[in-house]
Design a protein around this motif. Structure first.
Motif, mmCIF file in Angstrom:
data_model
loop_
_atom_site.group_PDB
_atom_site.id
_atom_site.type_symbol
_atom_site.label_atom_id
_atom_site.label_comp_id
_atom_site.label_asym_id
_atom_site.label_seq_id
_atom_site.Cartn_x
_atom_site.Cartn_y
_atom_site.Cartn_z
ATOM 1 N N MET A 219 0.837 -1.211 0.000
ATOM 2 C CA MET A 219 0.000 0.000 0.000
ATOM 3 C C MET A 219 0.867 1.255 0.000
ATOM 4 O O MET A 219 0.555 2.255 -0.665
ATOM 5 C CB MET A 219 -0.914 0.007 1.231
ATOM 6 C CG MET A 219 -1.956 -1.086 1.239
ATOM 7 S SD MET A 219 -2.915 -1.052 2.761
ATOM 8 C CE MET A 219 -3.713 -2.662 2.682
ATOM 9 N N GLN A 220 1.972 1.196 0.759
ATOM 10 C CA GLN A 220 2.886 2.342 0.810
ATOM 11 C C GLN A 220 3.460 2.632 -0.577
ATOM 12 O O GLN A 220 3.494 3.783 -1.025
ATOM 13 C CB GLN A 220 4.002 2.055 1.812
ATOM 14 C CG GLN A 220 5.044 3.163 1.912
ATOM 15 C CD GLN A 220 6.235 2.746 2.750
ATOM 16 O OE1 GLN A 220 6.388 1.572 3.090
ATOM 17 N NE2 GLN A 220 7.085 3.697 3.083
ATOM 18 N N ARG A 224 2.669 5.921 -2.914
ATOM 19 C CA ARG A 224 3.772 6.768 -3.376
ATOM 20 C C ARG A 224 3.694 6.932 -4.902
ATOM 21 O O ARG A 224 3.921 8.025 -5.426
ATOM 22 C CB ARG A 224 5.108 6.173 -2.973
ATOM 23 C CG ARG A 224 6.295 7.038 -3.413
ATOM 24 C CD ARG A 224 7.630 6.468 -3.002
ATOM 25 N NE ARG A 224 7.787 6.501 -1.559
ATOM 26 C CZ ARG A 224 7.891 5.432 -0.787
ATOM 27 N NH1 ARG A 224 7.853 4.217 -1.335
ATOM 28 N NH2 ARG A 224 8.033 5.545 0.514
ATOM 29 N N GLU A 225 3.377 5.850 -5.617
ATOM 30 C CA GLU A 225 3.235 5.947 -7.066
ATOM 31 C C GLU A 225 2.069 6.861 -7.439
ATOM 32 O O GLU A 225 2.155 7.635 -8.402
ATOM 33 C CB GLU A 225 3.026 4.550 -7.656
ATOM 34 C CG GLU A 225 4.276 3.664 -7.576
ATOM 35 C CD GLU A 225 4.010 2.267 -8.107
ATOM 36 O OE1 GLU A 225 2.839 1.989 -8.453
ATOM 37 O OE2 GLU A 225 4.959 1.452 -8.164
ATOM 38 N N ILE A 226 0.985 6.790 -6.655
ATOM 39 C CA ILE A 226 -0.153 7.687 -6.910
ATOM 40 C C ILE A 226 0.276 9.128 -6.712
ATOM 41 O O ILE A 226 -0.053 10.018 -7.503
ATOM 42 C CB ILE A 226 -1.334 7.323 -5.983
ATOM 43 C CG1 ILE A 226 -1.903 5.940 -6.371
ATOM 44 C CG2 ILE A 226 -2.430 8.381 -6.063
ATOM 45 C CD1 ILE A 226 -2.977 5.451 -5.439
ATOM 46 N N SER A 232 -1.349 3.461 -12.586
ATOM 47 C CA SER A 232 -1.566 2.212 -13.309
ATOM 48 C C SER A 232 -1.509 0.981 -12.405
ATOM 49 O O SER A 232 -2.012 -0.075 -12.751
ATOM 50 C CB SER A 232 -0.528 2.069 -14.426
ATOM 51 O OG SER A 232 0.794 2.076 -13.873
ATOM 52 N N GLY A 233 -0.870 1.094 -11.234
ATOM 53 C CA GLY A 233 -0.701 -0.060 -10.355
ATOM 54 C C GLY A 233 -2.004 -0.468 -9.683
ATOM 55 O O GLY A 233 -2.929 0.331 -9.492
ATOM 56 N N ILE A 250 -7.956 1.638 -1.623
ATOM 57 C CA ILE A 250 -6.839 2.332 -2.287
ATOM 58 C C ILE A 250 -6.917 2.130 -3.798
ATOM 59 O O ILE A 250 -6.641 3.053 -4.574
ATOM 60 C CB ILE A 250 -5.494 1.839 -1.721
ATOM 61 C CG1 ILE A 250 -5.330 2.320 -0.276
ATOM 62 C CG2 ILE A 250 -4.333 2.339 -2.568
ATOM 63 C CD1 ILE A 250 -4.072 1.845 0.391
ATOM 64 N N ASN A 251 -7.293 0.927 -4.234
ATOM 65 C CA ASN A 251 -7.467 0.689 -5.674
ATOM 66 C C ASN A 251 -8.553 1.601 -6.247
ATOM 67 O O ASN A 251 -8.389 2.195 -7.321
ATOM 68 C CB ASN A 251 -7.822 -0.770 -5.923
ATOM 69 C CG ASN A 251 -6.630 -1.697 -5.704
ATOM 70 O OD1 ASN A 251 -5.478 -1.283 -5.847
ATOM 71 N ND2 ASN A 251 -6.891 -2.939 -5.352
ATOM 72 N N ASP A 252 -9.670 1.710 -5.507
ATOM 73 C CA ASP A 252 -10.745 2.600 -5.959
ATOM 74 C C ASP A 252 -10.273 4.055 -5.961
ATOM 75 O O ASP A 252 -10.577 4.827 -6.879
ATOM 76 C CB ASP A 252 -11.977 2.456 -5.056
ATOM 77 C CG ASP A 252 -12.585 1.057 -5.139
ATOM 78 O OD1 ASP A 252 -12.329 0.369 -6.147
ATOM 79 O OD2 ASP A 252 -13.297 0.666 -4.196
ATOM 80 N N LEU A 253 -9.513 4.426 -4.905
ATOM 81 C CA LEU A 253 -8.999 5.784 -4.824
ATOM 82 C C LEU A 253 -8.062 6.094 -5.989
ATOM 83 O O LEU A 253 -8.082 7.189 -6.548
ATOM 84 C CB LEU A 253 -8.263 5.982 -3.491
ATOM 85 C CG LEU A 253 -7.567 7.336 -3.282
ATOM 86 C CD1 LEU A 253 -8.607 8.448 -3.246
ATOM 87 C CD2 LEU A 253 -6.755 7.326 -1.996
ATOM 88 N N SER A 254 -7.234 5.113 -6.359
ATOM 89 C CA SER A 254 -6.308 5.305 -7.471
ATOM 90 C C SER A 254 -7.071 5.602 -8.758
ATOM 91 O O SER A 254 -6.699 6.501 -9.524
ATOM 92 C CB SER A 254 -5.426 4.064 -7.646
ATOM 93 O OG SER A 254 -4.563 4.211 -8.749
#
Length: 619
Positions: A219-220, A224-226, A232-233, A250-254
């Protein structure tokens, strides 16, 4: 920038440390309680065994002490019986046994090295205390030679009768060190077992911690990538627990952030495009007035680059710190005029302000829009000056006419000498106003684009020669008989054909020649010259007059402008001749200018485009 997490700051280390510390605490608590209980039980058992031995020994020795106390004879002396009995009891951890009578005389001892003390008075303090108190004494002592711990019991012996007479005492010392050795062995075994348990718990805690922190680390990395703009992750969901639900969120947030960022980027591109192509300058500040955005037009208007601008505040970059404050701008948002330079040319900017406010009313910044009003201000200034000049120029002849007409009305018309002169002045002033109004109408038509040129192909050499000849005849007329002027001509021999409006071009030449004659001194020479260049024809008219100051040379083509107002008005000029000439020449695609040396004279130059005609083409 990624900040490195030290090992003691890691959640994995913290979880392992907490589990191990908890286990150590529990083991310490259990071990302390367990060892204390074992120690108490072993010592109590040891003491009880010695107490049983002491009771048995007391019951056995009592009879011998009674015999010794009564002094009765027997086959075996009490000392021998006591020695024999003590010898039998020695061993089983008993290091020393002594029996004393009521007078504390040693009657027997199990220590073979202390047999010399038999029959001697004992110096043992505990025996003396037991004699005095007639109570048992138990305590732990340290062997002075071996430094081993011993358990010491001093038991008083009483007769079996009703009077319970004190017969003596028994002293028993036993080696209790073995009990403590046993406790130490048990403690060592416990410590070894605890160490093994701690090591195993470290391994298990590390495995458990890694199982918990692995999804957290993922998740960290994903967050960080977001933050860095990579959406894309996708996180792997390991279960339906809290961490699994957090990974799903977090996936939904991305996905949501990716969509929002695309929308923001599109809006930013549109905003950048708008700001870049705006003809007005735009600046945006934070709530303290520091520049955060400045478009290219604002940079050009203020003659500053973006890097320098973002280091300054709004008032500093506009150079109005002495005139206004940021608070006054925030409160009123009144427009202000700013003097600046663009490409080293002075310009005037109108700064308009607008607040950037949140829904709560909190002011988070300021937007300043810069509009170039140099031309507007120039036109406004010229309009004011034009109105003032026209009013002044018309007021002078009107005042003069009124004065003469009033004089005529008062009876001067009956005077045969004054009346003609007054009427002549009135007529001249009327003609002067008519010429001025005609000039104004002509300038108005030129400004509005309604002045059309009647172009013809004419011989410019012949036209200039005609104008110079006409003025040469004029200066030799009766009007100028009291002055001596001279006109020199330097005209080309060949014909130069140009496409011009003859009437307008003659008007321009007349204006230039009239000015030359007006300002030439008596006996002065006026030179007219014509030159042919590659693609232009240059006409120059030079006088030997008073000249024009350098500060005024660029203003002489302005409307109603006069270097010497009093003299120009006295000579009858309207102040519009050169302005009309400039407009007419520029209508023809030419250029007019002046060069002057104060006190020596002025030269006017007229340049017109020239396109050579081939003979066959002309024919």
């Amino acid at each position: 920038m990624k900040k490195k997490i030290r090992i003691y700051q890691s959640i994995n280390t913290k979880i392992v440390l907490v589990i191990v510390l908890l286990l150590v605490f529990v083991l310490q608590l259990i071990g302390a309680n367990f060892i204390t209980q074992i120690e108490n039980q072993l010592i109590t058992s040891f003491q009880e065994d010695r107490k049983v031995q002491m009771d048995f020994l007391e019951s056995t020795i009592t009879s011998s002490l009674e015999i010794e106390e009564s002094g009765e004879g027997s086959e075996t002396s009490p000392e021998q019986e006591i020695s024999s009995l003590l010898t039998e009891f020695s061993g089983s951890g008993i290091t020393d046994l002594q029996v004393v009578n009521s007078e504390l005389i040693v009657m027997g001892t199990s220590d073979t090295t202390q047999q010399s003390t038999v029959g001697q008075l004992s110096d043992d303090v505990d025996l003396r205390q037991a004699q005095i108190t007639e109570n048992s004494i138990t305590r732990q002592v340290i062997d002075s030679i071996t430094q081993n711990r011993r358990w010491k019991i001093v038991e008083p012996v009483f007769s079996s009768g009703e009077d319970s007479q004190f017969l003596g005492a028994i002293l028993m010392e036993s080696n209790i060190e073995s009990v403590y050795d046993q406790i130490s062995q048990i403690t060592w075994i416990f410590l070894q077992s605890s160490a093994v348990a701690i090591i195993l718990s470290l391994v298990l805690a590390n495995m458990l911690s890694r199982a918990l922190t692995k999804p957290i680390k993922e998740m960290q990395l994903q967050t960080r990538e977001i933050a860095e703009g990579d959406y894309s992750g996708t996180l792997k969901v390991y279960g339906e627990d809290e961490l699994g639900q957090l990974a799903s969120l977090i996936n939904d947030l991305s996905d949501d952030v990716a969509e929002a960022q695309e929308s923001i980027d599109a809006e930013r591109r549109r905003l950048d495009s708008v700001l870049t192509h705006m003809t007005d300058g735009v600046l945006a500040t934070d709530r303290r007035g520091k520049i955060i955005i400045i478009n290219e037009m604002a940079q050009s208007m203020l003659d500053i680059d973006q890097e320098t601008a973002t280091e300054k505040n709004l008032l500093s970059i506009l150079d109005v710190e002495d005139d206004v404050t940021l608070r006054s701008i925030l409160e009123k948002q009144d427009d202000i005029l700013v003097n600046s330079r663009q490409n080293d040319i002075p310009i005037i900017l109108r700064a308009s302000f607008s607040l950037i406010q949140r829904e709560s009313g909190f002011i988070s910044g300021l937007v300043c829009v810069l509009h170039d009003v140099t031309e507007q201000e120039r036109i406004e200034e010229e309009r004011k000056q034009f109105v003032s000049n026209v009013s002044h120029e018309l007021r002078t002849p009107l005042t003069s006419m009124r004065s003469y007409i009033e004089a005529l009305a008062d009876g001067a018309w009956q005077d045969p000498d004054l009346a003609p002169r007054f009427l002549e002045v009135t007529q001249n002033e009327t003609d002067r106003m008519i010429r001025m109004i005609q000039d104004l109408l002509q300038l108005s038509r030129i400004d509005s684009g309604k002045s059309m040129l009647n172009l013809e192909i004419v011989d410019l050499t012949e036209m200039l020669d005609h104008v110079l000849n006409r003025f040469d005849m004029m200066i030799h007329s009766a009007e100028y008989e009291d002055k001596k002027y001279q006109i020199n001509k330097e005209i080309l021999e060949q014909s130069i054909f140009v496409e011009v409006d003859p009437d307008r071009m003659i008007q321009v030449l007349d204006n230039i020649m009239n000015n030359a004659i007006k300002y030439s001194p008596d006996g002065g020479t006026i030179s007219g010259k014509m030159e042919k260049r590659e693609d232009t024809v240059l006409i120059s008219v030079r006088d030997e007059g008073m000249g024009i100051p350098k500060a005024d040379i660029n203003k002489i083509f302005s409307r109603f402008y006069r270097v010497d107002r009093a003299r120009s008005r006295a000579m009858g000029g309207s102040g519009l001749g050169l302005a009309i000439s400039k407009e007419v020449v520029e209508q023809h695609g030419g250029h007019i200018w002046a060069d002057s040396t104060e006190g020596k004279g002025t030269t006017f130059y007229l340049s017109l485009p020239y396109f050579p005609y081939e003979e066959e083409e002309w024919e």
